[in-house]
Design a protein around this motif. Structure first.
Motif, mmCIF file in Angstrom:
data_model
loop_
_atom_site.group_PDB
_atom_site.id
_atom_site.type_symbol
_atom_site.label_atom_id
_atom_site.label_comp_id
_atom_site.label_asym_id
_atom_site.label_seq_id
_atom_site.Cartn_x
_atom_site.Cartn_y
_atom_site.Cartn_z
ATOM 1 N N ASP A 1 0.808 -1.220 0.000
ATOM 2 C CA ASP A 1 0.000 0.000 0.000
ATOM 3 C C ASP A 1 0.841 1.269 0.000
ATOM 4 O O ASP A 1 0.303 2.368 -0.160
ATOM 5 N N LYS B 1 2.037 2.445 2.551
ATOM 6 C CA LYS B 1 1.593 3.073 3.800
ATOM 7 C C LYS B 1 1.486 2.004 4.868
ATOM 8 O O LYS B 1 0.991 0.902 4.617
ATOM 9 N N LEU C 1 5.058 6.258 5.307
ATOM 10 C CA LEU C 1 4.590 6.436 3.935
ATOM 11 C C LEU C 1 5.789 6.488 3.004
ATOM 12 O O LEU C 1 6.867 6.936 3.415
ATOM 13 N N LEU D 1 -0.166 11.198 2.485
ATOM 14 C CA LEU D 1 -1.535 10.695 2.576
ATOM 15 C C LEU D 1 -2.339 11.008 1.321
ATOM 16 O O LEU D 1 -3.238 10.260 0.950
ATOM 17 N N HIS E 1 0.082 7.936 -1.758
ATOM 18 C CA HIS E 1 1.069 7.134 -1.036
ATOM 19 C C HIS E 1 2.358 6.910 -1.821
ATOM 20 O O HIS E 1 3.400 6.633 -1.214
ATOM 21 N N SER F 1 8.435 9.598 5.983
ATOM 22 C CA SER F 1 8.162 9.563 4.548
ATOM 23 C C SER F 1 9.458 9.668 3.753
ATOM 24 O O SER F 1 10.483 10.126 4.263
#
Length: 243
Positions: free
Chosen positions: A111, A113, A126, A130, A133, A155
């Motif tokens: 995903d 994420k 991530l 958001l 992704h 991230s």
């Protein structure tokens, strides 16, 4: 263990990864967080994945797909911003062996994420943000999402390291109606773009709430010599200057 090493965007650069891991070992850090893009651009995608599988798997607490895993393993090359990026991804796809593909498919979170808890902190990992992704980064002046529900947001994707806090308005008089969220981007291990050619990663110390952005020299020239003209020379030359 209160310290966590955060790595992102290794991009098939085993020389850079090896130096980063040696630095991590010297600091007795046993927990690794990987934020995607293990492969592509560099000439050692299979070797990077093999090393991670054999040497690091027991230490990894988070390992997510980046946009390059997503594109290459699903054969969706439509989101790259340049033709040379598409060509590089297709070349890497042609070179990945079955073991590499199996590891990336079976052991990484698809995903882009992952939510988890470390020592009472609610963490969001991530590759991008958001809002997207895989393909849209978090920047200090453009978060691309609402992160109020988290204590720490990790991230990658941009290849630009950062550490900053965002204070959200909340109904919590004890904390003066503020919620602090810590944002960390460790930069890129294998293809930095912040005009620093060294391999970059981050160390998070939960106990002290501190973050160290690390910059580790590695044999850039050896990585550059592996390029054989199969992809645009841009990806070779940018290593020298970190651009």
């Amino acid at each position: 263990m209160s310290k966590y090493a955060i790595l992102s965007d290794i991009h098939g650069n085993l020389f850079a990864l090896l130096e980063v891991i040696e630095d991590i070992k010297e600091q007795n850090i046993d927990s690794l967080i990987l934020l995607g893009d293990l492969i592509d651009y560099g000439m050692q995608s299979n070797e990077v994945v093999e090393f991670i599988e054999k040497e690091l798997s027991s230490k990894i607490i988070c390992n997510i797909w980046g946009n390059h895993e997503k594109a290459i393993l699903t054969s969706d090359f439509n989101h790259f911003s340049s033709e040379r990026g598409i060509n590089s991804a297709k070349f890497t796809a042609s070179k990945l062996n079955d073991r590499t593909k199996d590891y990336l498919n079976d052991n990484l979170i698809h995903d882009g994420k992952y939510e988890f808890e470390i020592e009472g902190k609610n963490v969001l990992a991530l590759h991008g943000s958001l809002d997207n992704h895989y393909w849209k980064s978090i920047f200090p002046d453009d978060l691309n999402g609402n992160y109020l529900d988290y204590d720490i947001v990790l991230s990658g994707h941009s290849h630009y390291p950062h550490v900053f806090h965002k204070f959200y308005e909340t109904n919590n008089p004890k904390m003066r109606n503020k919620k602090s969220v810590l944002f960390i981007n460790p930069g890129s291990v294998g293809q930095p773009r912040n005009h620093n050619p060294n391999a970059q990663y981050a160390i998070l110390d939960i106990n002290y709430g501190s973050v160290e952005l690390k910059s580790i020299p590695y044999p850039v020239n050896k990585a550059m010599k592996l390029y054989d003209g199969s992809i645009d020379e841009f990806y070779q030359k940018r290593l020298k200057h970190g651009i």
